[in-house]
Design a protein around this motif. Structure first.
Motif, PDB file in Angstrom:
ATOM      1  N   MET A  37      80.406  22.471  42.481  1.00 19.73           N
ATOM      2  CA  MET A  37      80.983  23.646  41.821  1.00 19.73           C
ATOM      3  C   MET A  37      80.559  24.934  42.541  1.00 19.73           C
ATOM      4  SD  MET A  37      79.897  26.200  39.577  1.00 19.73           S
ATOM      5  CE  MET A  37      78.458  25.564  38.728  1.00 19.73           C
ATOM      6  N   LEU A  38      79.285  24.988  42.955  1.00 20.31           N
ATOM      7  CA  LEU A  38      78.779  26.178  43.635  1.00 20.31           C
ATOM      8  C   LEU A  38      79.472  26.388  44.985  1.00 20.31           C
ATOM      9  CD1 LEU A  38      74.940  25.869  42.910  1.00 20.31           C
ATOM     10  CD2 LEU A  38      76.512  27.535  41.931  1.00 20.31           C
TER      11      LEU A  38
ATOM     12  N   GLN B  91      86.538  19.820  47.541  1.00 25.32           N
ATOM     13  CA  GLN B  91      86.707  19.116  46.270  1.00 25.32           C
ATOM     14  C   GLN B  91      86.158  17.692  46.464  1.00 25.32           C
ATOM     15  OE1 GLN B  91      86.738  18.278  43.144  1.00 25.32           O
ATOM     16  NE2 GLN B  91      88.524  19.522  42.618  1.00 25.32           N
ATOM     17  N   ALA B  92      84.952  17.452  45.942  1.00 27.86           N
ATOM     18  CA  ALA B  92      84.307  16.155  46.190  1.00 27.86           C
ATOM     19  C   ALA B  92      84.345  15.251  44.959  1.00 27.86           C
ATOM     20  CB  ALA B  92      82.861  16.389  46.623  1.00 27.86           C
ATOM     21  N   ASN B  93      85.249  15.536  44.032  1.00 25.64           N
ATOM     22  CA  ASN B  93      85.313  14.757  42.797  1.00 25.64           C
ATOM     23  C   ASN B  93      85.533  13.267  43.041  1.00 25.64           C
ATOM     24  OD1 ASN B  93      84.688  16.138  40.531  1.00 25.64           O
ATOM     25  ND2 ASN B  93      86.717  17.054  40.291  1.00 25.64           N
TER      26      ASN B  93
ATOM     27  N   TYR C 253      72.401  14.812  45.118  1.00 28.68           N
ATOM     28  CA  TYR C 253      72.434  16.024  45.947  1.00 28.68           C
ATOM     29  C   TYR C 253      73.204  15.755  47.246  1.00 28.68           C
ATOM     30  CZ  TYR C 253      70.970  20.626  47.442  1.00 28.68           C
ATOM     31  OH  TYR C 253      70.977  21.940  47.821  1.00 28.68           O
ATOM     32  N   CYS C 254      72.959  14.576  47.819  1.00 27.57           N
ATOM     33  CA  CYS C 254      73.702  14.203  49.036  1.00 27.57           C
ATOM     34  C   CYS C 254      75.198  14.146  48.735  1.00 27.57           C
ATOM     35  CB  CYS C 254      73.238  12.836  49.554  1.00 27.57           C
ATOM     36  SG  CYS C 254      71.606  12.866  50.305  1.00 27.57           S
ATOM     37  N   LEU C 255      75.550  13.576  47.588  1.00 24.48           N
ATOM     38  CA  LEU C 255      76.969  13.500  47.212  1.00 24.48           C
ATOM     39  C   LEU C 255      77.550  14.900  47.019  1.00 24.48           C
ATOM     40  CD1 LEU C 255      76.906  10.597  44.591  1.00 24.48           C
ATOM     41  CD2 LEU C 255      77.992  10.552  46.825  1.00 24.48           C
ATOM     42  N   GLY C 256      76.763  15.762  46.389  1.00 21.66           N
ATOM     43  CA  GLY C 256      77.212  17.136  46.161  1.00 21.66           C
ATOM     44  C   GLY C 256      77.470  17.851  47.469  1.00 21.66           C
ATOM     45  N   MET C 257      76.668  17.513  48.495  1.00 21.12           N
ATOM     46  CA  MET C 257      76.829  18.202  49.792  1.00 21.12           C
ATOM     47  C   MET C 257      78.124  17.824  50.502  1.00 21.12           C
ATOM     48  SD  MET C 257      73.070  18.660  51.486  1.00 21.12           S
ATOM     49  CE  MET C 257      72.400  17.047  51.179  1.00 21.12           C
ATOM     50  N   THR C 258      78.779  16.756  50.067  1.00 18.57           N
ATOM     51  CA  THR C 258      80.071  16.425  50.682  1.00 18.57           C
ATOM     52  C   THR C 258      81.084  17.543  50.404  1.00 18.57           C
ATOM     53  OG1 THR C 258      80.733  15.173  48.720  1.00 18.57           O
ATOM     54  CG2 THR C 258      79.759  13.918  50.541  1.00 18.57           C
TER      55      THR C 258
END
Lengths: 259, 273
Positions: free
Chosen positions: B90-91, B177-179, B166-171
């Protein structure tokens, strides 16, 4: 007739929207399908380890679970978005935009937010139902008629649950965990009813009739339906009507803050 | 060195405290677990009561151990729950991540501190009530047999969950859009973390592959350690061995998250901030 025309127009728009973002539509459906067919994996693993639900073969239990998935998909398509749209509108104070429409607010939200993302789940559930049924002894035409009656009743229960959740969101503003409460209750409908104690069986058949979602229709297909179970169609319809009544009643609790 | 650690601790404490206060306003969110957790547990109890029937062991586990496993699994979930992936995505997507690049604090450390505060709240409003319900209402002995190993294992699960998310978020730095990636991971996690069924029910080959994937270190291993299992999975790991593997997995994932961070931060464009 007017409402039917509006609903068909909204359906057309929903499918046009899905067609505009085809890849998103396909991937979304695939992910929804995969995330909903996980729980039959538990059944497969249980039977693969030599255990079983007493009196039920693996394919019979899978039939219950695939019928449950189909019913879940039908309810999601028709009513699944009502909770999220209502919650979002109530939280942001934009529900007035719905109230100003010259239509029933509930009908408008349901029609304008038909969920095409559950089509994959329905087709997957249908395929699983056909495969599971082919490995079991089905009960013929009468069983199929009873199945359809109970399946529709089960879908009505699921829609009723969606409406109750949406109605609660008028008062419990912005709580995204409301669905978890009802998802946990639905768990009782995914397994043979006989494994639960009598009190839970009565609750699942008559009070919050989640047993009608998967267990009773599958039993009808298998020719194992106790005819008294057909009585549970009545609480299913009452449950659905209660959901509509509650939603319309809770609209009056809307305060319009922040709109 | 001590000053550095003290400074880090003070920063962590401040962020955790603010997060705790912030989420305390939504404590009914947490209290939903007091209903949901026991209901899921009751369903599991009846399923496994029926499935065990006259069998003494299934998948290498006795009935009582399986029931304790599901109780422990639910409780561990309350202690390790994390949404760093959603938050970071989101950030990045909104461009708000820019404000973090200007702060004298690594965003990952900030997010970890937030998680600590959030889970302290979860400890009081989810873990403790459910522990009491499992112990007093269902009569389950939920006291870990090896308290030290269990605490260590749950702490590793906490960190593992955070670093993986956190690694997933960094995608999001790459895809915005990493949903989709997050949902696919959650899907695999549901199956292979052991939350639905202990991994000992899976074929041996799958269990061996799982040793090299993050899923079981977030739930299955700590839940088995909690139950005091003397032999974990087909590999027959002892508790110290299982916790050691978990520790190695956490260190590896933490290093991986740093490597990905250094590479992905270069792609941040701050659009929309």
């Amino acid at each position: 007739m007017r409402y039917l025309k509006i609903y068909m127009t909204c359906l057309h728009t929903a499918f046009s929207r899905a067609a505009a973002y085809r890849l998103d539509f396909v991937l979304g459906n695939l992910i929804t399908l995969l995330s909903n067919i996980i729980f039959p994996l538990v059944t497969v693993l249980i039977y693969a380890n030599g255990a079983k639900f007493p009196g039920w073969t693996m394919w019979e239990v899978l039939l219950i679970q695939s019928v449950f998935s189909m019913s879940n998909a039908v309810a999601s398509m028709i009513c699944g978005s009502i909770l999220w749209v209502t919650m979002d509108h109530v939280q942001s104070g934009r529900f007035e935009t719905v109230l100003l429409k010259p239509l029933s607010p509930l009908f408008y939200i349901a029609a304008a937010n038909f969920d095409t993302g559950s089509i994959g789940l329905f087709l997957g559930g249908l395929a699983m139902t056909i495969i599971s049924a082919s490995f079991t002894k089905s009960s013929g035409a009468w069983g199929i008629i009873l199945f359809l009656l109970l399946f529709l009743s089960g879908a009505a229960v699921m829609c009723g649950l969606d409406l109750i959740m949406a109605a609660i969101s008028f008062k419990w503003v912005g709580n995204s965990r409301i669905p978890e409460i009802f998802e946990s209750i639905k768990e009782f409908g995914k397994y043979p009813l006989g494994i639960f104690p009598k009190a839970v069986q009565v609750m699942s058949a008559l009070i919050i009739p989640v047993a009608v979602v998967g267990f009773f229709p599958a039993s009808a297909l298998l020719g194992r339906l106790d005819m008294y179970s057909l009585l549970s169609v009545i609480p299913c319809m009452l449950f659905f009507i209660f959901g509509i009544w509650l939603y319309n009643r809770m609209i009056k609790a809307y305060e319009g803050v922040g709109g | 060195m001590m000053n550095f650690l003290r400074h880090k601790f003070e920063m962590c404490k401040a962020v955790a405290f603010v997060t705790y206060k912030e989420w305390s306003a939504y404590r009914t969110h947490s209290l939903v677990s007091v209903f949901v957790g026991p209901v899921y547990f009751v369903v599991q109890y009846f399923i496994w009561t029926a499935v065990y029937g006259d069998s003494s062991t299934l998948g290498g586990m006795e009935f009582q151990q399986t029931i304790r496993y599901f109780g422990a699994s639910a409780l561990i979930g309350y202690l390790t729950m994390d949404f760093a992936d959603w938050n970071l995505q989101m950030l990045v997507q909104s461009g708000k991540f820019l404000t973090f690049t200007l702060r004298p604090m690594h965003h990952r450390f900030f997010a970890l501190s937030q998680k600590i505060g959030h889970r302290v709240l979860g400890f009081f409003f989810e873990f403790l009530p459910c522990l009491l319900i499992f112990s007093l209402l269902f009569g389950l002995d939920m006291i870990p047999q090896h308290m030290g190993w269990t605490v260590l294992s749950v702490a590793f699960a906490f960190l593992m969950n955070f670093y993986v998310n956190y690694c997933l978020g960094m995608t999001a730095f790459y895809f915005v859009q990493a949903n989709g990636i997050r949902v696919v991971y959650q899907l695999l996690g549901n199956i292979f973390s052991g939350a639905l069924i202990p991994l000992s029910f899976f074929p041996e080959a799958v269990q061996r592959i799982m040793m090299f994937l993050p899923f079981q270190y977030t739930n299955y291993i700590p839940a088995m350690v909690w139950t005091g299992s003397s032999s974990i999975g087909e590999m027959g790991l002892t508790i110290p061995q299982a916790v050691l593997y978990q520790g190695i997995a956490v260190i590896f994932t933490a290093l991986l998250s740093e490597v990905i961070y250094r590479s992905s931060i270069k792609r941040f464009t701050a659009v929309g901030a």
